[in-house]
Design a protein around this motif. Structure first.
Motif, PDB file in Angstrom:
ATOM      1  N   UNK A 241      52.462  78.316 -25.065  1.00 41.83           N
ATOM      2  CA  UNK A 241      53.814  78.864 -24.879  1.00 41.83           C
ATOM      3  C   UNK A 241      53.774  80.077 -23.954  1.00 41.83           C
ATOM      4  N   UNK A 242      52.793  80.956 -24.169  1.00 41.54           N
ATOM      5  CA  UNK A 242      52.703  82.172 -23.358  1.00 41.54           C
ATOM      6  C   UNK A 242      52.420  81.876 -21.897  1.00 41.54           C
ATOM      7  N   UNK A 243      51.459  80.995 -21.645  1.00 36.35           N
ATOM      8  CA  UNK A 243      51.110  80.659 -20.262  1.00 36.35           C
ATOM      9  C   UNK A 243      52.248  79.913 -19.581  1.00 36.35           C
ATOM     10  N   UNK A 244      52.797  78.895 -20.273  1.00 34.06           N
ATOM     11  CA  UNK A 244      53.903  78.120 -19.691  1.00 34.06           C
ATOM     12  C   UNK A 244      55.115  79.008 -19.437  1.00 34.06           C
ATOM     13  N   UNK A 245      55.403  79.922 -20.373  1.00 34.28           N
ATOM     14  CA  UNK A 245      56.532  80.826 -20.201  1.00 34.28           C
ATOM     15  C   UNK A 245      56.367  81.731 -18.996  1.00 34.28           C
ATOM     16  N   UNK A 246      55.147  82.224 -18.786  1.00 32.13           N
ATOM     17  CA  UNK A 246      54.884  83.089 -17.633  1.00 32.13           C
ATOM     18  C   UNK A 246      55.076  82.334 -16.324  1.00 32.13           C
ATOM     19  N   UNK A 247      54.527  81.125 -16.252  1.00 30.02           N
ATOM     20  CA  UNK A 247      54.652  80.336 -15.023  1.00 30.02           C
ATOM     21  C   UNK A 247      56.107  79.965 -14.742  1.00 30.02           C
ATOM     22  N   UNK A 248      56.846  79.566 -15.782  1.00 29.20           N
ATOM     23  CA  UNK A 248      58.255  79.213 -15.581  1.00 29.20           C
ATOM     24  C   UNK A 248      59.068  80.423 -15.150  1.00 29.20           C
ATOM     25  N   UNK A 249      58.766  81.576 -15.733  1.00 28.38           N
ATOM     26  CA  UNK A 249      59.500  82.781 -15.378  1.00 28.38           C
ATOM     27  C   UNK A 249      59.312  83.120 -13.901  1.00 28.38           C
ATOM     28  N   UNK A 250      58.084  83.024 -13.418  1.00 31.00           N
ATOM     29  CA  UNK A 250      57.840  83.335 -12.007  1.00 31.00           C
ATOM     30  C   UNK A 250      58.353  82.235 -11.083  1.00 31.00           C
ATOM     31  N   UNK A 251      58.391  81.004 -11.574  1.00 28.14           N
ATOM     32  CA  UNK A 251      58.981  79.927 -10.769  1.00 28.14           C
ATOM     33  C   UNK A 251      60.481  80.148 -10.579  1.00 28.14           C
ATOM     34  N   UNK A 252      61.114  80.721 -11.591  1.00 27.55           N
ATOM     35  CA  UNK A 252      62.560  80.887 -11.526  1.00 27.55           C
ATOM     36  C   UNK A 252      63.039  82.253 -11.118  1.00 27.55           C
ATOM     37  N   UNK A 253      62.110  83.179 -10.919  1.00 30.28           N
ATOM     38  CA  UNK A 253      62.512  84.551 -10.624  1.00 30.28           C
ATOM     39  C   UNK A 253      63.122  84.691  -9.230  1.00 30.28           C
ATOM     40  N   UNK A 254      62.964  83.644  -8.398  1.00 30.78           N
ATOM     41  CA  UNK A 254      63.534  83.684  -7.053  1.00 30.78           C
ATOM     42  C   UNK A 254      65.038  83.855  -7.041  1.00 30.78           C
ATOM     43  N   UNK A 255      65.692  83.548  -8.168  1.00 31.69           N
ATOM     44  CA  UNK A 255      67.142  83.737  -8.239  1.00 31.69           C
ATOM     45  C   UNK A 255      67.491  85.204  -8.005  1.00 31.69           C
ATOM     46  N   UNK A 256      66.595  86.092  -8.398  1.00 30.35           N
ATOM     47  CA  UNK A 256      66.817  87.520  -8.178  1.00 30.35           C
ATOM     48  C   UNK A 256      66.923  87.826  -6.688  1.00 30.35           C
ATOM     49  N   UNK A 257      66.023  87.218  -5.892  1.00 29.06           N
ATOM     50  CA  UNK A 257      66.018  87.486  -4.459  1.00 29.06           C
ATOM     51  C   UNK A 257      67.214  86.843  -3.761  1.00 29.06           C
ATOM     52  N   UNK A 258      67.661  85.711  -4.280  1.00 24.96           N
ATOM     53  CA  UNK A 258      68.850  85.076  -3.698  1.00 24.96           C
ATOM     54  C   UNK A 258      70.065  85.985  -3.855  1.00 24.96           C
TER      55      UNK A 258
END
Length: 682
Positions: A241-258
């Motif tokens: 859960x911890x590893x998958x959560x970290x990877x998903x968070x960084x995969x989706x963090x691009x919304x911040x830059x948009x």
């Protein structure tokens, strides 16, 4: 001529890759310190007392060594890849000027060998010096500064450090050199091509980020609540859960830059360029940022946990007595006098304790006055544990007040004052936890009582936990401290006597506590006296301190070095690949100061995204480790250890600013070089 070129290139590479060189030197120091652990003063001392535990700890070092070498390989590989890409044009020119590919490989090998030798020349002496300092400081912290320090130099640690270091660097170089040698000259001269911008869709990004946060929340909740520590399977689920959560968070963090880009489009200057570069860097390197964040998290958790546990053990290191003897007081005094030790003893006092047998005719004991109050408390793990344990509290250990007060006074604490109708609840440290301690405090404040032979005995509002003896000759879970008259009336001579003793202050000041106890032990071992000394107690505490601090802080240093160096190298590599974009902006009239400021903002964002994520997680991570990995006797000190851990985490966070500053300086230097290239073209 050839070796002059090797020396010149090596010198230039060290200057341009100072961050990597320093990181590798620190890695060498860390390797030597952990590999030479068995030669340090504390470990030599512990081998005489906790040999089995020390052997098990030392058997883990080769495993840690191999694992960290494996991780270090990726640091060297990424740093080497950045260096190869940066020197692509240079390597192409060597081939164009007639240098054979074999000779080119030999040139790269010679440069790597020269830099490795220099880093070892710097690292090994520094490692030996710091190892001695660590040995002295650790000995001082755990109370062994007076046993005498002996300089130690571990040849095997040096050889294994050199072997592992060379193996990692050569393995990375072979892979990278083979890749470079296989390229055509035109590919080397043209350098790396810019990657196409990846399109980003807002909704999927939001979903990924939210799912990542939910998985991280679930992982930390399971760990803090103790669910993860109940079985290997549940721990595996938590890690996933911890590893998958970290990877998903960084995969989706691009919304911040948009969102930021939409707001920056109407601004002047390099705002759009800055965030476009950063947006692509995060998109293309989201996986590596996630890995870096996990490594920083591991480093912060290991450091916070290791320091807090070791300092907490040191805080618990206060003791009341140096010896506990079993037998008759007169015989013990006679033996001590015959051994010539009577003048070394400051005090010798009796502590009486015995089990009250409620199954004998005419006797009874009840804890209903505790359980009735306990059942009214809010549901909690502590309440459940206490209710379960108290049902077996049918044969209470009674402790004489006079003896226990002498124990308290020896430890510098105030004596207990109670009457014949009162008692103090004794709660053994080895059986307590933060949850049970908190619940018991609440119950005692509500006028709890016990009944002995049908008579109500009021309990004091505070329980006591000071050990009756020096080490472990008796270990009581629950007991009652009662007045001497009540003790004699209830036990009627059926009790055990323990005689506690402390060495004179002058003797301790002269020889030091540990040396004084060891000298006295040597004399007592040749006598029929049955005894235990504080040496056994401090030996276990020292082992826990060393095991926690050395291993976890070592891992923290390795993880921190690798994660930060990889992030720095990845950013500089991305900047190198986008060199044409920077040149275009320069040709459009951008000044060096503005472009450097843009790159500096990129560095800050690029580092702070994974680091802030790791910093937030480390608070929960350390709490999780303290939930599952501290001993039961330390459970009541979890709050204190967290208070210690948080400043340690923040202190380690300062290291991040040093890395960020170093990467910014390297970025500035690269941009100034691009400005010079533009002037030469003009």
């Amino acid at each position: 001529m050839f070796f002059n070129l090797v020396r010149k290139n090596s010198s230039r590479n060290r200057k341009e890759n100072g961050l990597l060189f320093v990181s590798l030197v620190v890695s060498i120091i860390a390797f030597y310190i952990i590999l030479s652990l068995e030669n340090q003063d504390v470990m030599v001392f512990l081998r005489t007392m906790e040999s089995d535990a020390v052997s098990r700890l030392l058997s883990l070092i080769p495993v840690m060594y191999v694992v960290t070498l494996f991780i270090l390989f990726f640091l060297v590989y990424f740093a080497g890849k950045y260096n190869m890409d940066k020197r692509s044009h240079e390597l192409g020119m060597y081939l164009m000027m007639g240098m054979g590919r074999g000779r080119l490989l030999f040139l790269l090998l010679a440069e790597e060998l020269w830099n490795s030798v220099l880093s070892l020349i710097v690292g090994i002496p520094a490692a030996v010096f710091l190892s001695e300092m660590v040995s002295l400081i650790t000995a001082k912290v755990v109370g062994l500064g007076i046993i005498g320090h002996h300089f130690s130099f571990s040849l095997s640690a040096v050889l294994w450090t050199i072997t592992g270091y060379f193996a990692v660097r050569l393995a990375a170089l072979i892979i990278l050199s083979g890749s470079a040698a296989g390229k055509e000259i035109t590919q080397l001269l043209s350098g790396a091509e810019d990657k196409m911008h990846k399109r980003y869709h807002t909704l999927p990004g939001v979903i990924k980020a939210v799912c990542g946060l939910l998985l991280l929340g679930a992982a930390y909740t399971m760990a803090i609540m103790g669910v993860s520590w109940s079985s290997v399977g549940k721990m595996g689920i938590t890690v996933i859960f911890g590893i998958a959560g970290t990877f998903l968070f960084f995969k989706g963090i691009g919304v911040l830059f948009s969102i930021v880009l939409k707001r920056k489009k109407d601004e002047n200057g390099l705002a759009v360029f800055t965030f476009r570069q950063l947006q692509e860097a995060v998109f293309h390197k989201s996986s590596s940022l996630a890995v870096s964040s996990l490594l920083v998290l591991a480093a912060l958790c290991c450091f916070g946990y290791g320091v807090s546990v070791s300092l907490s053990f040191q805080e618990r290191n206060n003791h009341a007595t140096d010896y506990t003897f079993q037998g008759e007081g007169a015989e013990i005094e006679e033996q001590l006098e015959s051994l010539g030790l009577k003048d070394d003893i400051k005090q010798l006092f009796e502590v009486r304790t015995g089990a009250f047998a409620s199954d004998e005719e005419g006797t009874s004991f009840s804890v209903k006055g505790i359980t009735d109050i306990l059942e009214k408390q809010e549901e909690s793990k502590g309440k459940e544990v206490l209710l379960n344990n108290l049902q077996y509290f049918t044969y209470p250990y009674l402790i004489s007040l006079s003896g226990y007060n002498r124990v308290l006074q020896s430890g510098g604490k105030e004596p207990v004052q109670i009457g014949d109708k009162e008692a103090v609840f004794y709660f053994g440290k080895d059986f307590s936890s933060a949850d049970t301690a908190e619940v018991l405090k609440t119950v005692l404040k509500e006028h709890a009582y016990v009944e002995i032979n049908g008579e109500k005995i009021q309990l004091a509002e505070q329980y006591v936990q000071e050990n009756l003896v020096t080490d472990r000759s008796i270990n009581i879970q629950y007991g009652l401290v009662v007045t001497d008259s009540v003790f004699d009336n209830l036990l009627r001579g059926k009790y055990d006597s323990y005689w506690n003793a402390s060495l004179k202050d002058e003797l301790v000041e002269k020889d030091g506590l540990i040396r004084a106890i060891r000298r006295v032990n040597g004399i007592l071992n040749n006598s029929p006296l049955v005894y235990e000394s504080y040496l056994q107690n401090i030996g276990r505490q020292m082992f826990y301190t060393v095991a926690a601090s050395y291993t976890t802080i070592y891992l923290a240093v390795i993880f921190l070095i690798i994660s930060n160096t990889v992030m720095g190298v990845q950013f500089l590599l991305q900047q190198q690949k986008n060199k044409k974009r920077y040149l275009t902006v320069i040709r459009l009239g951008c000044q060096s100061k503005e472009l450097c400021a843009s790159a500096r903002r990129q560095v800050s964002w690029y580092f702070f995204l994974p680091v802030i994520t790791a910093l937030a997680g480390s608070v929960f991570g350390v709490r999780s480790l303290l939930t599952g990995m501290v001993s039961t006797s330390m459970g009541t000190r979890t709050g204190t250890m967290i208070k210690i851990a948080i400043p340690m985490i923040l202190l380690l966070f300062v290291v991040e600013f040093i890395y960020i500053f170093a990467v910014k300086k390297m970025s500035d230097k690269r941009i100034r070089r691009l400005m010079e290239m533009k002037r030469e073209d003009d």
